[in-house]
Motif scaffolding. Structure first.
Motif, mmCIF file in Angstrom:
data_model
loop_
_atom_site.group_PDB
_atom_site.id
_atom_site.type_symbol
_atom_site.label_atom_id
_atom_site.label_comp_id
_atom_site.label_asym_id
_atom_site.label_seq_id
_atom_site.Cartn_x
_atom_site.Cartn_y
_atom_site.Cartn_z
ATOM 1 N N ASP A 61 0.820 -1.219 0.000
ATOM 2 C CA ASP A 61 0.000 0.000 0.000
ATOM 3 C C ASP A 61 0.854 1.270 0.000
ATOM 4 O O ASP A 61 0.371 2.331 0.372
ATOM 5 N N MET A 62 2.110 1.165 -0.406
ATOM 6 C CA MET A 62 2.995 2.340 -0.285
ATOM 7 C C MET A 62 3.304 2.987 -1.626
ATOM 8 O O MET A 62 3.318 2.315 -2.649
ATOM 9 N N SER A 63 3.577 4.285 -1.560
ATOM 10 C CA SER A 63 4.022 5.002 -2.768
ATOM 11 C C SER A 63 5.431 4.498 -3.100
ATOM 12 O O SER A 63 6.081 3.889 -2.234
ATOM 13 N N LEU A 64 5.893 4.785 -4.298
ATOM 14 C CA LEU A 64 7.186 4.249 -4.715
ATOM 15 C C LEU A 64 8.318 4.689 -3.778
ATOM 16 O O LEU A 64 9.156 3.887 -3.373
ATOM 17 N N ASP A 65 8.299 5.966 -3.388
ATOM 18 C CA ASP A 65 9.353 6.482 -2.496
ATOM 19 C C ASP A 65 9.324 5.780 -1.145
ATOM 20 O O ASP A 65 10.353 5.373 -0.605
ATOM 21 N N GLU A 66 8.106 5.692 -0.630
ATOM 22 C CA GLU A 66 7.940 5.065 0.679
ATOM 23 C C GLU A 66 8.356 3.591 0.615
ATOM 24 O O GLU A 66 8.997 3.065 1.519
ATOM 25 N N TYR A 67 7.971 2.951 -0.502
ATOM 26 C CA TYR A 67 8.298 1.534 -0.707
ATOM 27 C C TYR A 67 9.815 1.335 -0.679
ATOM 28 O O TYR A 67 10.329 0.469 0.030
ATOM 29 N N THR A 68 10.524 2.181 -1.415
ATOM 30 C CA THR A 68 11.992 2.061 -1.481
ATOM 31 C C THR A 68 12.593 2.222 -0.089
ATOM 32 O O THR A 68 13.482 1.477 0.316
ATOM 33 N N ASN A 69 12.081 3.184 0.648
ATOM 34 C CA ASN A 69 12.578 3.446 1.991
ATOM 35 C C ASN A 69 12.314 2.268 2.947
ATOM 36 O O ASN A 69 13.190 1.851 3.712
ATOM 37 N N GLN A 70 11.102 1.712 2.849
ATOM 38 C CA GLN A 70 10.746 0.594 3.735
ATOM 39 C C GLN A 70 11.542 -0.671 3.395
ATOM 40 O O GLN A 70 11.928 -1.417 4.277
ATOM 41 N N VAL A 71 11.766 -0.906 2.101
ATOM 42 C CA VAL A 71 12.534 -2.090 1.703
ATOM 43 C C VAL A 71 13.963 -1.956 2.235
ATOM 44 O O VAL A 71 14.556 -2.925 2.713
ATOM 45 N N LYS A 72 14.483 -0.734 2.214
ATOM 46 C CA LYS A 72 15.828 -0.505 2.743
ATOM 47 C C LYS A 72 15.853 -0.822 4.245
ATOM 48 O O LYS A 72 16.766 -1.498 4.741
ATOM 49 N N ARG A 73 14.818 -0.353 4.951
ATOM 50 C CA ARG A 73 14.759 -0.642 6.403
ATOM 51 C C ARG A 73 14.664 -2.146 6.644
ATOM 52 O O ARG A 73 15.307 -2.688 7.544
ATOM 53 N N LEU A 74 13.841 -2.805 5.823
ATOM 54 C CA LEU A 74 13.695 -4.261 5.992
ATOM 55 C C LEU A 74 15.029 -4.967 5.721
ATOM 56 O O LEU A 74 15.412 -5.887 6.455
ATOM 57 N N MET A 75 15.755 -4.494 4.715
ATOM 58 C CA MET A 75 17.031 -5.140 4.408
ATOM 59 C C MET A 75 18.086 -4.846 5.482
ATOM 60 O O MET A 75 18.991 -5.650 5.700
ATOM 61 N N ASP A 76 17.952 -3.715 6.165
ATOM 62 C CA ASP A 76 18.822 -3.464 7.323
ATOM 63 C C ASP A 76 18.538 -4.496 8.415
ATOM 64 O O ASP A 76 19.459 -5.032 9.043
ATOM 65 N N GLU A 77 17.243 -4.770 8.615
ATOM 66 C CA GLU A 77 16.868 -5.799 9.608
ATOM 67 C C GLU A 77 17.422 -7.158 9.177
ATOM 68 O O GLU A 77 17.847 -7.966 10.006
ATOM 69 N N TYR A 78 17.396 -7.406 7.883
ATOM 70 C CA TYR A 78 17.913 -8.662 7.320
ATOM 71 C C TYR A 78 19.405 -8.799 7.659
ATOM 72 O O TYR A 78 19.873 -9.853 8.091
ATOM 73 N N THR A 79 20.131 -7.695 7.498
ATOM 74 C CA THR A 79 21.572 -7.699 7.834
ATOM 75 C C THR A 79 21.761 -8.021 9.320
ATOM 76 O O THR A 79 22.648 -8.788 9.691
ATOM 77 N N LEU A 80 20.889 -7.453 10.152
ATOM 78 C CA LEU A 80 21.011 -7.711 11.597
ATOM 79 C C LEU A 80 20.699 -9.167 11.935
ATOM 80 O O LEU A 80 21.307 -9.745 12.842
ATOM 81 N N TRP A 81 19.748 -9.771 11.200
ATOM 82 C CA TRP A 81 19.476 -11.210 11.421
ATOM 83 C C TRP A 81 20.714 -12.034 11.041
ATOM 84 O O TRP A 81 21.034 -13.024 11.691
ATOM 85 N N MET A 82 21.395 -11.591 9.981
ATOM 86 C CA MET A 82 22.602 -12.316 9.547
ATOM 87 C C MET A 82 23.667 -12.207 10.644
ATOM 88 O O MET A 82 24.347 -13.177 10.972
#
Ligand SMILES: Nc1ncnc2c1ncn2[C@@H]1O[C@H](COP(=O)(O)OP(=O)(O)O)[C@@H](O)[C@H]1O
Ligand SMILES: [Mg+2]
Length: 362
Positions: free
Chosen positions: A292-313
């Motif tokens: 449900d996000m705009s393209l900008d918001e989507y890009t920002n949220q995916v980046k945050r999620l991938m930061d969390e992914y790095t922390l899981w690693m």
């Protein structure tokens, strides 16, 4: 017939529940599962708790069992209120020293993942992401934070600190484990990883996440994909940060499950052979989670999620490193993670992934 099954069916008959045909449909590490036909015009499953798990006899602890099944009940209810019928709508449990079982709605037989097309996998992933977002967005009724326990009257999270304190602790934890790995003999690009994790945590501290009812057991065995329908069963819920656990799903499907294929517990699932499909499910999940996000918001949220992914690693590297320092590995650890050489080999793989994630950062 299995004695425990016989006893469970007797209990059901005493409660005036009269099952027709009984068929064994599954078995996990903890339960043997049977389908009961034509019971009150609905199909149910009977999940009988095994006496042994991971080669060890399980002590009977009624408080622990109550916590487990009340947590399941609560998750099913919360999930069904977020998106209807994604979990069993009927759930009852029965606890006695020599017999423990649940009776719940039959959610269908799951499709074999290896038979999915890439398109199907992405589409299932999207629906899963969409569902988990709804489940995470609904305010939990359970008080507290962390693991859930039943105090005889209600379920509670076992931690009652303020959210700000919990968030600070969560961030501090990553800095601590980074320190441990940095001071180890492990050979990796410590400078780069440290710089990246420090940067990431600095930003993360300012972006506190919502507390959600999350599910820590989202392996394909607990998700039933059946002719376009998705069901979530056998959850292991806790109260924790929502985005962190959205990333956990992605981490499991993109990395963890394939990398654990050589552990005895997962060997039959052959997840490494299905890594393409699991990856498509994860890609779909991200799209569905942020649909449900705009393209900008989507890009920002995916980046945050991938930061969390790095922390899981990072967390996974730390757990492997710690386990290798145990003098003797328990049978459960060997079943779940593999023998020492396999854990060591996987730690290497994790460290290489961590380096790659950190060198790729933005
Ligand atoms: N409600 C259900 N509807 C359909 N199948 C189920 C249901 N519960 C369990 N199963 C099947 O039985 C298998 C093992 O059940 P599960 O509850 O996950 O056991 P465990 O607690 O040991 O992991 C599942 O992977 C699934 O195939
Ligand atoms: Mg299971």
């Amino acid at each position: 017939m299995d004695i425990m099954l016989d006893q469970a069916l007797k209990k059901l008959r005493n409660e005036n529940i009269l099952p027709g045909q009984v068929t064994k449909i599954g078995e996990g590490a903890w339960h043997r599962v049977y389908k009961l036909e034509d019971l009150r015009d609905e199909e149910f499953v009977l999940r009988i708790k095994k006496k042994e798990a991971y080669g060890e006899v399980q002590d009977f602890d009624s408080d622990e069992l109550c916590s487990e099944y009340e947590s399941t009940r609560s998750y099913y209810q919360h999930a069904n209120e977020s998106c209807s019928n994604v979990c069993p709508s009927f759930f009852q449990y029965f606890i006695e020293e020599d017999l423990v079982f649940t009776l719940e709605t039959f959610m269908g037989i799951g499709q074999d993942l290896s038979l999915l097309t890439n398109k199907d996998a992405i589409s299932y992933g999207k629906r899963l992401g969409y569902f988990f977002k709804k489940i995470h967005n609904k305010s939990p009724v359970i008080k507290g934070f962390g693991n859930l326990y039943w105090n005889g009257e209600t379920l509670q999270g076992n931690n009652h600190q303020s959210i700000n304190e919990l968030w600070e602790e969560d961030n501090d934890h990553y800095i601590k484990i980074l320190y441990v790995l940095n001071h180890s003999k492990l050979d990796f690009n410590k400078e780069n990883v440290t710089e990246n994790v420090n940067d990431l945590i600095k930003c993360r501290r300012k972006q506190i996440q919502e507390v959600s009812l999350v599910n820590q057991d989202i392996t394909p065995e607990n998700i039933i994909l059946n002719t376009g329908k998705i069901s979530i069963i056998d959850p292991f819920p806790k109260l924790d940060f929502g985005l962190k656990y959205a990333a956990y799903f992605v981490f499991c499907y993109k990395f963890l499950l394939p990398s654990f294929s050589n552990a005895p517990r997962y060997i039959n699932n052959a997840y490494s052979e299905k890594s393409g499909i699991l990856n498509d499910i994860a890609e779909g999940y991200i799209k569905g989670y942020f649909h449900d996000m705009s393209l900008d918001e989507y890009t920002n949220q995916v980046k945050r999620l991938m930061d969390e992914y790095t922390l899981w690693m990072l967390q996974e590297a730390y757990e492997h490193y710690e386990v290798l320092h145990e003098e003797k590995l328990t049978n459960k650890i060997i079943q779940q993670m593999g023998p020492r050489e396999v854990i060591d080999e996987r730690l290497n793989l994790i460290i290489r992934e961590l380096e790659t994630l950190c060198s790729r950062r933005y």
